[in-house]
Design a protein around this motif. Sequence first.
Motif, short mmCIF file in Angstrom:
data_model
loop_
_atom_site.label_atom_id
_atom_site.label_comp_id
_atom_site.label_asym_id
_atom_site.label_seq_id
_atom_site.Cartn_x
_atom_site.Cartn_y
_atom_site.Cartn_z
N MET A 258 0.83 -1.21 0.00
CA MET A 258 0.00 0.00 0.00
C MET A 258 0.86 1.25 0.00
O MET A 258 0.55 2.24 -0.67
N GLN A 259 1.96 1.21 0.74
CA GLN A 259 2.87 2.37 0.75
C GLN A 259 3.50 2.57 -0.62
O GLN A 259 3.57 3.70 -1.12
N GLU A 260 3.95 1.49 -1.23
CA GLU A 260 4.57 1.57 -2.55
C GLU A 260 3.60 2.11 -3.59
O GLU A 260 3.99 2.87 -4.49
N MET A 261 2.32 1.73 -3.48
CA MET A 261 1.32 2.12 -4.46
C MET A 261 0.59 3.40 -4.07
O MET A 261 -0.37 3.79 -4.74
N ASN A 262 1.03 4.04 -2.98
CA ASN A 262 0.43 5.29 -2.53
C ASN A 262 -1.08 5.14 -2.29
O ASN A 262 -1.90 5.92 -2.78
N MET A 263 -1.43 4.12 -1.49
CA MET A 263 -2.83 3.81 -1.21
C MET A 263 -3.16 4.15 0.24
O MET A 263 -2.39 3.85 1.15
N SER A 264 -4.31 4.73 0.45
CA SER A 264 -4.74 5.16 1.77
C SER A 264 -5.23 3.98 2.60
O SER A 264 -6.06 3.18 2.14
N GLN A 265 -4.75 3.87 3.84
CA GLN A 265 -5.22 2.82 4.74
C GLN A 265 -6.64 3.10 5.22
O GLN A 265 -7.34 2.19 5.67
N GLN A 266 -7.09 4.34 5.12
CA GLN A 266 -8.43 4.69 5.56
C GLN A 266 -9.47 4.47 4.47
O GLN A 266 -10.59 4.03 4.74
N ASP A 267 -9.11 4.78 3.24
CA ASP A 267 -10.12 4.85 2.18
C ASP A 267 -10.06 3.74 1.14
O ASP A 267 -11.06 3.49 0.45
N THR A 268 -8.92 3.10 0.98
CA THR A 268 -8.78 2.11 -0.09
C THR A 268 -9.75 0.95 0.09
O THR A 268 -9.78 0.30 1.14
N LYS A 269 -10.53 0.69 -0.93
CA LYS A 269 -11.42 -0.47 -0.90
C LYS A 269 -10.56 -1.73 -0.95
O LYS A 269 -9.78 -1.94 -1.88
N THR A 270 -10.70 -2.56 0.08
CA THR A 270 -9.89 -3.76 0.20
C THR A 270 -10.80 -4.98 0.35
O THR A 270 -11.63 -5.02 1.26
N ILE A 271 -10.65 -5.93 -0.55
CA ILE A 271 -11.48 -7.14 -0.55
C ILE A 271 -10.59 -8.34 -0.24
O ILE A 271 -9.52 -8.49 -0.82
N VAL A 272 -11.08 -9.20 0.65
CA VAL A 272 -10.31 -10.37 1.07
C VAL A 272 -11.06 -11.64 0.71
O VAL A 272 -12.25 -11.78 0.98
N TRP A 273 -10.35 -12.56 0.07
CA TRP A 273 -10.86 -13.90 -0.19
C TRP A 273 -9.91 -14.92 0.43
O TRP A 273 -8.80 -14.58 0.84
N GLY A 274 -10.35 -16.16 0.49
CA GLY A 274 -9.42 -17.23 0.83
C GLY A 274 -9.71 -17.96 2.12
O GLY A 274 -10.82 -17.96 2.64
N ASN A 275 -8.64 -18.57 2.63
CA ASN A 275 -8.71 -19.44 3.80
C ASN A 275 -8.62 -18.60 5.07
O ASN A 275 -7.62 -18.59 5.78
N ILE A 276 -9.70 -17.88 5.37
CA ILE A 276 -9.71 -16.91 6.46
C ILE A 276 -11.15 -16.70 6.91
O ILE A 276 -12.10 -16.88 6.13
N SER A 277 -11.33 -16.34 8.16
CA SER A 277 -12.67 -16.07 8.69
C SER A 277 -12.64 -14.74 9.45
O SER A 277 -11.58 -14.20 9.75
N ALA A 278 -13.83 -14.21 9.75
CA ALA A 278 -13.93 -12.90 10.41
C ALA A 278 -13.30 -12.90 11.79
O ALA A 278 -12.82 -11.86 12.27
N ASP A 279 -13.31 -14.03 12.47
CA ASP A 279 -12.75 -14.09 13.82
C ASP A 279 -11.32 -14.61 13.84
O ASP A 279 -10.74 -14.85 14.89
N SER A 280 -10.71 -14.77 12.64
CA SER A 280 -9.32 -15.23 12.58
C SER A 280 -8.38 -14.08 12.90
O SER A 280 -8.69 -12.90 12.68
N LEU A 281 -7.21 -14.42 13.41
CA LEU A 281 -6.21 -13.40 13.73
C LEU A 281 -5.75 -12.68 12.48
O LEU A 281 -5.48 -11.47 12.52
N HIS A 282 -5.69 -13.40 11.34
CA HIS A 282 -5.27 -12.75 10.09
C HIS A 282 -6.17 -11.57 9.76
O HIS A 282 -5.69 -10.46 9.45
N PHE A 283 -7.49 -11.79 9.83
CA PHE A 283 -8.41 -10.71 9.47
C PHE A 283 -8.39 -9.60 10.51
O PHE A 283 -8.44 -8.41 10.17
N LYS A 284 -8.33 -9.96 11.78
CA LYS A 284 -8.32 -8.95 12.84
C LYS A 284 -7.11 -8.04 12.73
O LYS A 284 -7.22 -6.82 12.93
#
Length: 295
Positions: free
Chosen positions: A227-253
């Motif tokens: 995100m830093q390299e691509m000059n993307m905002s951590q507040q506003d950038t639309k970020t979509i997650v797929w894969g082997n992950i759940s809402a209560d997983s540490l990865h997503f948190k």
Amino acid sequence: MEQEVGNFHLVNRIKDTNFSIDDLTHYNLSLLVGRNDFQFCVIDTRENKCLLLEDYELEGIHSTNVLINTLYKLFEGHHLLMAGYWKSVKLAMKNQKFTMIPSHLFSHEHLRDYLKLSTEVDSELDDFYYYQHTHSEAVCVFAAERKIIEKVRSIYPTLTVQVVHHASAFIEGIQSHRDFTYYKDLYINIGRNNFSLVVTEDNKLLLYNRFPYQKSEDIVKYTMLTMQEMNMSQQDTKTIVWGNISADSLHFKELYRYIKNISFGARPSYLNFAYMFDEVADHQYFDLYSIYVCE
């Protein structure tokens, strides 16, 4: 001497009641092969409908030969995978042997040279491939272990097995999904030991990369650097997650701590699913489904 075989076990199996072995000539078989897992799905090309999905976790795979022997043992014990009369078979490889080349700089005569700049390849063990992305002016150049490709092709001798890289499946899936904005969007696909990042703007590919990880901090680190390299905002950038992950997983948190406009992705809009597939979260297996749209 007995051949060494790794362990595999079934993680998920979902089957539509409309699946019929008599209709295999209308079905596409998509295979996704990596060192840590093997997945496949079956899609009815008449209705663009996913009818079957199976997900296997692989263990003890420390060499290409062990992977080949493990896959062949799995195939031999599976009546559908040994069937040879599919309409089409597509094979996607998960590995780090890839690079992305702008179309105007690409020449199919220099595949190995492109890869030597970014990864280790062996002409005696690897074959070299490329995939022209239909929505972007980019070519994915990649290598795959020759023995794996030969083994899969030997199972389907009357068919032309299309070989692509996992990167191309994920990218084509995103750009066919029609869930994008005209701004810079970030897409993440988290596998069991690796994760992929894609950045698009106006649905045009700006970046693809794939990273190994051992813990959540690794995912956050590489995502923040991107995100830093691509000059993307951590507040506003639309970020979509797929894969082997759940809402209560540490990865997503951990990702949510740093990225505020983050959510899970949906199933691909170009495929249909019966209610049986409600057994798995919508954001799972997007990369597997997306092999289907690689032409």
